[in-house]
Motif scaffolding. Structure first.
Motif, PDB file in Angstrom:
ATOM      1  N   PRO A  50       0.791  -1.239   0.000  1.00 49.99           N
ATOM      2  CA  PRO A  50       0.000   0.000   0.000  1.00 49.99           C
ATOM      3  C   PRO A  50       0.822   1.287   0.000  1.00 49.99           C
ATOM      4  O   PRO A  50       0.439   2.255  -0.678  1.00 49.99           O
ATOM      5  CB  PRO A  50      -0.863  -0.137   1.263  1.00 49.99           C
ATOM      6  CG  PRO A  50      -1.062  -1.607   1.398  1.00 49.99           C
ATOM      7  CD  PRO A  50       0.260  -2.205   0.986  1.00 49.99           C
ATOM      8  N   GLN A 187     -15.701   0.201  -7.132  1.00 47.99           N
ATOM      9  CA  GLN A 187     -15.473  -0.075  -5.721  1.00 47.99           C
ATOM     10  C   GLN A 187     -16.654   0.358  -4.849  1.00 47.99           C
ATOM     11  O   GLN A 187     -17.053  -0.367  -3.940  1.00 47.99           O
ATOM     12  CB  GLN A 187     -14.204   0.647  -5.245  1.00 47.99           C
ATOM     13  CG  GLN A 187     -12.916   0.082  -5.798  1.00 47.99           C
ATOM     14  CD  GLN A 187     -12.646   0.511  -7.225  1.00 47.99           C
ATOM     15  OE1 GLN A 187     -13.060   1.589  -7.656  1.00 47.99           O
ATOM     16  NE2 GLN A 187     -11.940  -0.309  -7.981  1.00 47.99           N
ATOM     17  N   ASP A 280      -4.267 -11.870  -2.410  1.00 51.29           N
ATOM     18  CA  ASP A 280      -4.962 -11.386  -3.608  1.00 51.29           C
ATOM     19  C   ASP A 280      -5.340 -12.486  -4.583  1.00 51.29           C
ATOM     20  O   ASP A 280      -6.292 -12.339  -5.357  1.00 51.29           O
ATOM     21  CB  ASP A 280      -4.079 -10.384  -4.358  1.00 51.29           C
ATOM     22  CG  ASP A 280      -3.769  -9.134  -3.554  1.00 51.29           C
ATOM     23  OD1 ASP A 280      -4.248  -9.021  -2.413  1.00 51.29           O
ATOM     24  OD2 ASP A 280      -3.034  -8.272  -4.068  1.00 51.29           O
ATOM     25  N   HIS A 297      -6.770  -6.539  -0.786  1.00 51.52           N
ATOM     26  CA  HIS A 297      -6.491  -5.510   0.211  1.00 51.52           C
ATOM     27  C   HIS A 297      -5.541  -6.052   1.274  1.00 51.52           C
ATOM     28  O   HIS A 297      -5.521  -7.237   1.586  1.00 51.52           O
ATOM     29  CB  HIS A 297      -7.785  -5.003   0.843  1.00 51.52           C
ATOM     30  CG  HIS A 297      -8.690  -4.340  -0.155  1.00 51.52           C
ATOM     31  ND1 HIS A 297      -8.333  -3.198  -0.835  1.00 51.52           N
ATOM     32  CD2 HIS A 297      -9.931  -4.675  -0.604  1.00 51.52           C
ATOM     33  CE1 HIS A 297      -9.304  -2.856  -1.653  1.00 51.52           C
ATOM     34  NE2 HIS A 297     -10.284  -3.724  -1.536  1.00 51.52           N
ATOM     35  N   ARG A 298      -4.772  -5.139   1.840  1.00 54.49           N
ATOM     36  CA  ARG A 298      -3.623  -5.498   2.675  1.00 54.49           C
ATOM     37  C   ARG A 298      -3.986  -6.311   3.920  1.00 54.49           C
ATOM     38  O   ARG A 298      -3.340  -7.320   4.210  1.00 54.49           O
ATOM     39  CB  ARG A 298      -2.887  -4.208   3.064  1.00 54.49           C
ATOM     40  CG  ARG A 298      -1.744  -4.402   4.026  1.00 54.49           C
ATOM     41  CD  ARG A 298      -0.634  -5.240   3.392  1.00 54.49           C
ATOM     42  NE  ARG A 298       0.443  -5.418   4.328  1.00 54.49           N
ATOM     43  CZ  ARG A 298       0.476  -6.355   5.257  1.00 54.49           C
ATOM     44  NH1 ARG A 298      -0.533  -7.208   5.378  1.00 54.49           N
ATOM     45  NH2 ARG A 298       1.501  -6.457   6.074  1.00 54.49           N
ATOM     46  N   ASN A 300      -6.478  -8.182   4.540  1.00 53.09           N
ATOM     47  CA  ASN A 300      -6.934  -9.530   4.210  1.00 53.09           C
ATOM     48  C   ASN A 300      -5.759 -10.467   4.000  1.00 53.09           C
ATOM     49  O   ASN A 300      -5.828 -11.646   4.356  1.00 53.09           O
ATOM     50  CB  ASN A 300      -7.796  -9.503   2.953  1.00 53.09           C
ATOM     51  CG  ASN A 300      -8.351 -10.870   2.620  1.00 53.09           C
ATOM     52  OD1 ASN A 300      -9.255 -11.371   3.271  1.00 53.09           O
ATOM     53  ND2 ASN A 300      -7.780 -11.514   1.597  1.00 53.09           N
ATOM     54  N   TYR A 324     -11.589  -5.150   5.451  1.00 52.40           N
ATOM     55  CA  TYR A 324     -11.315  -3.745   5.743  1.00 52.40           C
ATOM     56  C   TYR A 324     -10.297  -3.230   4.735  1.00 52.40           C
ATOM     57  O   TYR A 324      -9.317  -3.914   4.408  1.00 52.40           O
ATOM     58  CB  TYR A 324     -10.748  -3.576   7.153  1.00 52.40           C
ATOM     59  CG  TYR A 324     -10.160  -2.198   7.403  1.00 52.40           C
ATOM     60  CD1 TYR A 324     -10.991  -1.094   7.570  1.00 52.40           C
ATOM     61  CD2 TYR A 324      -8.782  -2.006   7.441  1.00 52.40           C
ATOM     62  CE1 TYR A 324     -10.461   0.174   7.784  1.00 52.40           C
ATOM     63  CE2 TYR A 324      -8.241  -0.742   7.652  1.00 52.40           C
ATOM     64  CZ  TYR A 324      -9.090   0.337   7.822  1.00 52.40           C
ATOM     65  OH  TYR A 324      -8.560   1.592   8.024  1.00 52.40           O
ATOM     66  N   PHE A 325     -10.517  -2.026   4.226  1.00 51.23           N
ATOM     67  CA  PHE A 325      -9.545  -1.433   3.313  1.00 51.23           C
ATOM     68  C   PHE A 325      -9.692   0.078   3.351  1.00 51.23           C
ATOM     69  O   PHE A 325     -10.661   0.619   3.899  1.00 51.23           O
ATOM     70  CB  PHE A 325      -9.688  -1.973   1.888  1.00 51.23           C
ATOM     71  CG  PHE A 325     -11.104  -2.075   1.390  1.00 51.23           C
ATOM     72  CD1 PHE A 325     -11.637  -1.112   0.552  1.00 51.23           C
ATOM     73  CD2 PHE A 325     -11.903  -3.162   1.738  1.00 51.23           C
ATOM     74  CE1 PHE A 325     -12.923  -1.205   0.078  1.00 51.23           C
ATOM     75  CE2 PHE A 325     -13.203  -3.272   1.258  1.00 51.23           C
ATOM     76  CZ  PHE A 325     -13.721  -2.280   0.431  1.00 51.23           C
ATOM     77  N   TRP A 326      -8.715   0.768   2.759  1.00 53.75           N
ATOM     78  CA  TRP A 326      -8.695   2.229   2.855  1.00 53.75           C
ATOM     79  C   TRP A 326      -7.976   2.825   1.651  1.00 53.75           C
ATOM     80  O   TRP A 326      -7.256   2.141   0.930  1.00 53.75           O
ATOM     81  CB  TRP A 326      -8.010   2.677   4.145  1.00 53.75           C
ATOM     82  CG  TRP A 326      -6.516   2.516   4.125  1.00 53.75           C
ATOM     83  CD1 TRP A 326      -5.590   3.459   3.792  1.00 53.75           C
ATOM     84  CD2 TRP A 326      -5.776   1.321   4.423  1.00 53.75           C
ATOM     85  NE1 TRP A 326      -4.319   2.929   3.870  1.00 53.75           N
ATOM     86  CE2 TRP A 326      -4.411   1.627   4.255  1.00 53.75           C
ATOM     87  CE3 TRP A 326      -6.146   0.026   4.816  1.00 53.75           C
ATOM     88  CZ2 TRP A 326      -3.409   0.681   4.462  1.00 53.75           C
ATOM     89  CZ3 TRP A 326      -5.148  -0.907   5.028  1.00 53.75           C
ATOM     90  CH2 TRP A 326      -3.804  -0.587   4.866  1.00 53.75           C
ATOM     91  N   SER A 327      -8.189   4.127   1.455  1.00 51.39           N
ATOM     92  CA  SER A 327      -7.494   4.871   0.416  1.00 51.39           C
ATOM     93  C   SER A 327      -7.221   6.279   0.927  1.00 51.39           C
ATOM     94  O   SER A 327      -8.118   6.925   1.485  1.00 51.39           O
ATOM     95  CB  SER A 327      -8.351   4.937  -0.856  1.00 51.39           C
ATOM     96  OG  SER A 327      -7.702   5.690  -1.869  1.00 51.39           O
ATOM     97  N   GLN A 335     -12.215   4.925   4.280  1.00 50.57           N
ATOM     98  CA  GLN A 335     -12.062   3.612   4.900  1.00 50.57           C
ATOM     99  C   GLN A 335     -13.366   2.836   4.740  1.00 50.57           C
ATOM    100  O   GLN A 335     -14.449   3.434   4.704  1.00 50.57           O
ATOM    101  CB  GLN A 335     -11.727   3.757   6.381  1.00 50.57           C
ATOM    102  CG  GLN A 335     -10.413   4.478   6.639  1.00 50.57           C
ATOM    103  CD  GLN A 335     -10.267   4.854   8.098  1.00 50.57           C
ATOM    104  OE1 GLN A 335     -10.885   5.804   8.571  1.00 50.57           O
ATOM    105  NE2 GLN A 335      -9.454   4.107   8.824  1.00 50.57           N
TER     106      GLN A 335
END
Length: 403
Positions: A50, A187, A280, A297-298, A300, A324-327, A335
């Motif tokens: 990320p 997304q 992934d 996502h990281r 996971n 859970y993921f974010w940008s 998030q």
């Protein structure tokens, strides 16, 4: 010490990735003391991806900071890291992984953690056209951005939007192109996508949405423009192609493993006897949502690697996370927990988009399946429980795509 399953003395992990590392560490932490081999196609020990499109690309971090463990932690794993090596095939009958130099690795348990590869576009082999997946990609791209080129980013998903934000923050002229009408539509749907588009417009990114790329134009083998499907030509000194990725399963094509959108696994991440997938590349049935999913996502990667290690050692627990993921883009942190299906009902349950601080709940078949927070970390954590509890979606709904 935990009793090991019989005949488990040799575990091979293909993918020296975050998922591969998490599997290896969990195996050791749970008492596995047999042989452990990690095969990685890059020359680097496991690192975090990320930050590549954020801190490394912006220059906030030096490249070495993305390394996940120091030498002492790696040494404690007592693992054989075979780096810069490619798996080329899998012999299910003889239980061996084939490597690029022709040698073979025998295994009692195999973990596939090879991640994904970027999708390509015709002509993207021109000088000045970049993809971003690896540490080397990030370092090379940053060095070219420092020359202050005119930038076109093709693809407005997570990666493309983040790259555009970094380039614009560096003061570069940036155009963001996508065939869909709003950024990050795949997304999060239309409504949140409109907020993302407005965020980029507010920072003077030129948006060319709802139109695809026809071709790249070059001079002497170097890109000079991007021609869109409507005939428009965008001048470009540098192009970043961020049009998604595909699971890295080519080496498994003749293996007999079930391959669809990734390595297809059951609820315990097992694809075949003694064979598991994590990260992934893994497609598995998540019993919490009752659907098959593949998550790029990281977090996971770490959670699934730990679940795979438990499965190898005989635990029978299904892997049923709330992803859970974010940008990070400009001053916005987006998030999310859960899943965000097409056509979901979207309701703002806290705050206001006008204030750039809110939480939105996504409903599917009457239940909350995802929650998204925009600069609302604390409130989002509270609303995560709606997804965990399969809570009814709020009665007052805003159909996806409407304001």
């Amino acid at each position: 010490m935990r009793s090991m399953p019989p005949m488990l003395r040799n575990v091979v992990i293909v993918g020296a990735s975050a998922a591969g590392l998490a599997t290896a560490e969990a195996l050791r932490n749970k008492g596995y003391d047999g042989s452990l081999t990690l095969v990685g196609d890059e020359p680097y020990l496991p690192y975090d991806r990320p930050p590549l499109s954020k801190q490394v690309l912006s220059g906030a971090w030096q490249p070495e900071r993305v390394r996940l463990r120091d030498d002492q932690a790696i040494g404690r794993l007592d693992a054989d890291f075979q780096l810069g090596r490619h798996a080329t095939g899998l012999d299910l009958v003889r239980r061996k992984v084939l490597l690029d130099a022709g040698d073979r690795l025998a295994y009692d348990a195999l973990v596939i953690a090879t991640g994904v590869t970027p999708r390509r576009l015709p002509g993207d082999d021109l000088a000045g056209v970049h993809v971003l997946r690896t540490l080397d990609d990030a370092v090379t791209l940053r060095s070219h951005l420092l020359a202050r080129p005119k930038v076109v980013v093709v693809g407005a998903g997570f990666l493309g939007a983040e790259v555009a934000a970094v380039a614009r923050t560096m003061g570069l002229e940036v155009t963001l192109v996508d065939p869909l009408p709003v950024p990050m539509r795949r997304q999060f749907g239309d409504r949140i996508g409109e907020f993302v588009g407005q965020l980029h417009s507010d920072h003077s990114v030129a948006l060319r949405l709802g139109v695809g790329v026809a071709r790249f134009l070059d001079s002497a083998g170097r890109v000079v423009a991007v021609e869109l499907a409507d005939g428009t030509k965008l001048d470009a000194d540098l192009v970043v192609v961020a049009v998604g990725s595909t699971p890295a399963t080519g080496w498994l094509a003749d293996s007999g493993l079930p391959l669809g959108n990734g390595v297809e696994c059951g609820a315990r991440c097992q694809a075949a006897p003694g064979i598991y997938a994590a990260g992934d590349v893994a497609s598995w049935h998540n019993p919490h949502f009752g659907v098959r999913m593949r998550v790029e996502h990281r977090l996971n990667a770490t959670e699934q690697g730990m679940a795979v290690a438990a499965g190898i050692l005989g635990e029978q627990r299904p892997f049923a996370p709330v992803p859970y993921f974010w940008s990070d883009q400009y001053d916005a942190r987006i998030q999310a927990y859960g899943i965000f299906p097409d056509g979901a009902d979207v309701t703002i349950v806290h705050g206001s988009p006008d204030d750039r601080s809110f939480v939105a709940a996504y409903g599917h078949e009457g239940k909350v399946v995802g929650v998204l927070g925009w600069n609302s970390h604390r409130e989002l954590r509270k609303h995560r429980q709606l997804v965990v509890d399969h809570a009814p979606h709020p009665a007052t709904r805003t159909p996806e795509g409407e304001q």
